[in-house]
Design a protein around this motif. Structure first.
Motif, PDB file in Angstrom:
ATOM      1  N   LEU A 151       0.545  -1.014   0.110  1.00  0.00           N
ATOM      2  CA  LEU A 151      -0.240  -0.321  -0.067  1.00  0.00           C
ATOM      3  C   LEU A 151       0.661   0.845   0.510  1.00  0.00           C
ATOM      4  O   LEU A 151       0.485   2.186  -0.549  1.00  0.00           O
ATOM      5  CB  LEU A 151      -0.459  -0.182   1.006  1.00  0.00           C
ATOM      6  N   GLU A 152       2.687   0.906   0.642  1.00  0.00           N
ATOM      7  CA  GLU A 152       2.716   2.779   1.156  1.00  0.00           C
ATOM      8  C   GLU A 152       3.027   2.914  -0.481  1.00  0.00           C
ATOM      9  O   GLU A 152       3.331   3.374  -0.882  1.00  0.00           O
ATOM     10  CB  GLU A 152       3.853   1.872   2.202  1.00  0.00           C
ATOM     11  N   ARG A 153       3.297   1.148  -1.574  1.00  0.00           N
ATOM     12  CA  ARG A 153       4.484   2.030  -2.518  1.00  0.00           C
ATOM     13  C   ARG A 153       3.402   2.203  -4.113  1.00  0.00           C
ATOM     14  O   ARG A 153       3.726   3.898  -4.350  1.00  0.00           O
ATOM     15  CB  ARG A 153       4.827   0.453  -3.266  1.00  0.00           C
ATOM     16  N   GLN A 154       1.920   1.872  -3.304  1.00  0.00           N
ATOM     17  CA  GLN A 154       0.631   2.354  -4.438  1.00  0.00           C
ATOM     18  C   GLN A 154       0.313   3.724  -4.037  1.00  0.00           C
ATOM     19  O   GLN A 154       0.192   4.715  -4.979  1.00  0.00           O
ATOM     20  CB  GLN A 154      -0.668   1.966  -3.830  1.00  0.00           C
ATOM     21  N   ILE A 155       0.772   4.539  -2.828  1.00  0.00           N
ATOM     22  CA  ILE A 155       0.483   5.900  -2.462  1.00  0.00           C
ATOM     23  C   ILE A 155       1.862   6.130  -3.187  1.00  0.00           C
ATOM     24  O   ILE A 155       0.951   7.207  -3.717  1.00  0.00           O
ATOM     25  CB  ILE A 155       0.368   6.031  -0.616  1.00  0.00           C
ATOM     26  N   ALA A 156       2.683   6.015  -3.065  1.00  0.00           N
ATOM     27  CA  ALA A 156       3.806   6.918  -3.914  1.00  0.00           C
ATOM     28  C   ALA A 156       3.794   7.248  -5.166  1.00  0.00           C
ATOM     29  O   ALA A 156       3.793   8.252  -5.974  1.00  0.00           O
ATOM     30  CB  ALA A 156       5.070   5.955  -3.022  1.00  0.00           C
ATOM     31  N   VAL A 157       3.147   5.493  -5.793  1.00  0.00           N
ATOM     32  CA  VAL A 157       2.816   5.763  -7.133  1.00  0.00           C
ATOM     33  C   VAL A 157       1.928   6.411  -7.484  1.00  0.00           C
ATOM     34  O   VAL A 157       1.513   7.569  -8.419  1.00  0.00           O
ATOM     35  CB  VAL A 157       2.638   4.839  -7.830  1.00  0.00           C
ATOM     36  N   LEU A 158       0.450   6.568  -6.901  1.00  0.00           N
ATOM     37  CA  LEU A 158      -1.091   7.410  -6.852  1.00  0.00           C
ATOM     38  C   LEU A 158      -0.471   8.748  -6.454  1.00  0.00           C
ATOM     39  O   LEU A 158      -1.210   9.880  -7.553  1.00  0.00           O
ATOM     40  CB  LEU A 158      -1.414   6.655  -6.418  1.00  0.00           C
ATOM     41  N   LYS A 159       0.209   9.026  -5.608  1.00  0.00           N
ATOM     42  CA  LYS A 159      -0.049  10.165  -5.332  1.00  0.00           C
ATOM     43  C   LYS A 159      -1.257  11.344  -5.144  1.00  0.00           C
ATOM     44  O   LYS A 159      -1.334  12.309  -6.224  1.00  0.00           O
ATOM     45  CB  LYS A 159       1.099  11.380  -6.621  1.00  0.00           C
ATOM     46  N   PRO A 160      -2.292  10.848  -4.387  1.00  0.00           N
ATOM     47  CA  PRO A 160      -3.338  11.011  -3.613  1.00  0.00           C
ATOM     48  C   PRO A 160      -3.426  12.724  -3.452  1.00  0.00           C
ATOM     49  O   PRO A 160      -2.491  13.386  -2.549  1.00  0.00           O
ATOM     50  CB  PRO A 160      -3.764  10.876  -3.953  1.00  0.00           C
ATOM     51  N   LYS A 161      -4.138  13.691  -3.986  1.00  0.00           N
ATOM     52  CA  LYS A 161      -4.674  14.555  -3.558  1.00  0.00           C
ATOM     53  C   LYS A 161      -4.939  14.434  -1.995  1.00  0.00           C
ATOM     54  O   LYS A 161      -4.632  15.438  -1.261  1.00  0.00           O
ATOM     55  CB  LYS A 161      -4.954  15.540  -4.336  1.00  0.00           C
ATOM     56  N   VAL A 162      -5.928  13.241  -1.173  1.00  0.00           N
ATOM     57  CA  VAL A 162      -6.506  13.108  -0.466  1.00  0.00           C
ATOM     58  C   VAL A 162      -6.794  12.600  -0.342  1.00  0.00           C
ATOM     59  O   VAL A 162      -7.336  11.366  -1.028  1.00  0.00           O
ATOM     60  CB  VAL A 162      -8.151  13.824  -0.480  1.00  0.00           C
ATOM     61  N   MET A 163      -6.615  11.708   1.181  1.00  0.00           N
ATOM     62  CA  MET A 163      -7.266   9.886   1.265  1.00  0.00           C
ATOM     63  C   MET A 163      -7.908   9.870   2.529  1.00  0.00           C
ATOM     64  O   MET A 163      -7.576  10.679   3.480  1.00  0.00           O
ATOM     65  CB  MET A 163      -5.546   9.332   1.676  1.00  0.00           C
ATOM     66  N   VAL A 164      -8.218   9.111   2.475  1.00  0.00           N
ATOM     67  CA  VAL A 164      -9.794   8.832   2.861  1.00  0.00           C
ATOM     68  C   VAL A 164      -9.606   7.238   3.610  1.00  0.00           C
ATOM     69  O   VAL A 164      -9.730   6.621   3.089  1.00  0.00           O
ATOM     70  CB  VAL A 164     -11.342   8.718   2.166  1.00  0.00           C
TER      71      VAL A 164
END
Length: 266
Positions: free
Chosen positions: A180-193
């Motif tokens: 998941l951490e790697r996905q977050i680094a790839v996605l670069k979301p503006k907000v996480m819920v």
């Protein structure tokens, strides 16, 4: 004898490959050699460095956890590579009972990344996150916010269904979190819920006594510089429909942060 040697070599090869995969997922990129010098940037080790005299070298002072390295390739390819590693993962016992892994799906550059707890029965059967009753409710919420499911990204703290839909164990979440951490680094979301207490505790652990999702929802947190909004899990809303007003209030804060408003009801 030859057969025994081949079996031992095969086991060693498998152990080494699994170990290297583990280190890569945890972004370990360098070691201290047994001779005391540094290896190249591609060398990896998860064991404490050892001096030439054979004594353990004291570890450096603990530093704040760093974000995973920025992705090198296109986000679509990076996400596919993560999904492939998830599909082949056998790092915890959940791989023995799963039908399909559920890496998550959606836009590779989303405004919002929704993170839940774990796949359920429907998700385990189809390999898609949030498609059961709770997922249908989440879809309606996303549409009410003015998005389509394909415009956001939906994932979970862990990628395999726990038996009987039980809550993921702490060691299971810790083992699966690097994906998941790697996905977050790839996605670069503006907000996480973060949907529910497990998502909150899994991604942003806290030693604060008495922290609950009820007390934390609606309050902005932060993860690696990304604004985070905790709220109730959709499955909770199926049992407590009045809490939908609380969740909608949280989502209005998310929309305001993004400079958006919910479209008029049809």
């Amino acid at each position: 004898m030859d057969g025994d040697i081949k079996q031992r070599l095969a086991k060693i090869k498998k152990d080494v490959e699994s170990y290297i995969d583990y280190l890569r997922e945890n972004n370990v990129t360098e070691i201290i050699s047994f001779a005391g010098g540094r290896k190249g940037n591609n060398a990896v080790s998860g064991r404490p460095p050892v001096s030439a005299a054979g004594r353990s070298v004291p570890p450096a002072p603990a530093a704040e956890k760093q974000a995973p390295e920025s992705p090198a390739g296109p986000p679509e390819e990076e996400l596919e590579a993560i999904a492939a590693r998830v599909a082949a993962c056998s790092k915890c016992a959940l791989h023995k009972t799963r039908t399909k892994t559920v890496p998550g799906q959606g836009n590779c550059r989303p405004d919002i990344l929704f993170i839940g707890e774990a796949p359920g029965e429907d998700e385990d059967r189809q390999g898609i996150a949030f498609i059961g009753r709770a997922g249908q409710l989440l879809t309606r919420l996303i549409v009410r916010m003015g998005y389509a499911r394909e415009e956001v990204f939906i994932a979970n703290i862990i990628k395999c269904r726990p038996p009987n839909n039980r809550k993921p164990l702490p060691e299971e979440m810790k083992t699966c979190l690097p994906y998941l951490e790697r996905q977050i680094a790839v996605l670069k979301p503006k907000v996480m819920v973060l949907l529910g207490a497990t998502a909150l505790d899994g991604l942003i652990p806290s030693n604060v006594p008495g922290r609950t999702i009820s007390r934390t929802r609606g309050k902005w947190l932060e993860y690696q510089g990304i604004p985070v909004m905790p709220t109730f899990h959709p499955s909770y809303l199926l049992r407590n429909q009045s809490a939908m007003w609380d969740v909608w209030a949280d989502m209005e804060k998310v929309l305001a942060h993004l400079g958006r408003k919910a479209p008029p009801k049809k």
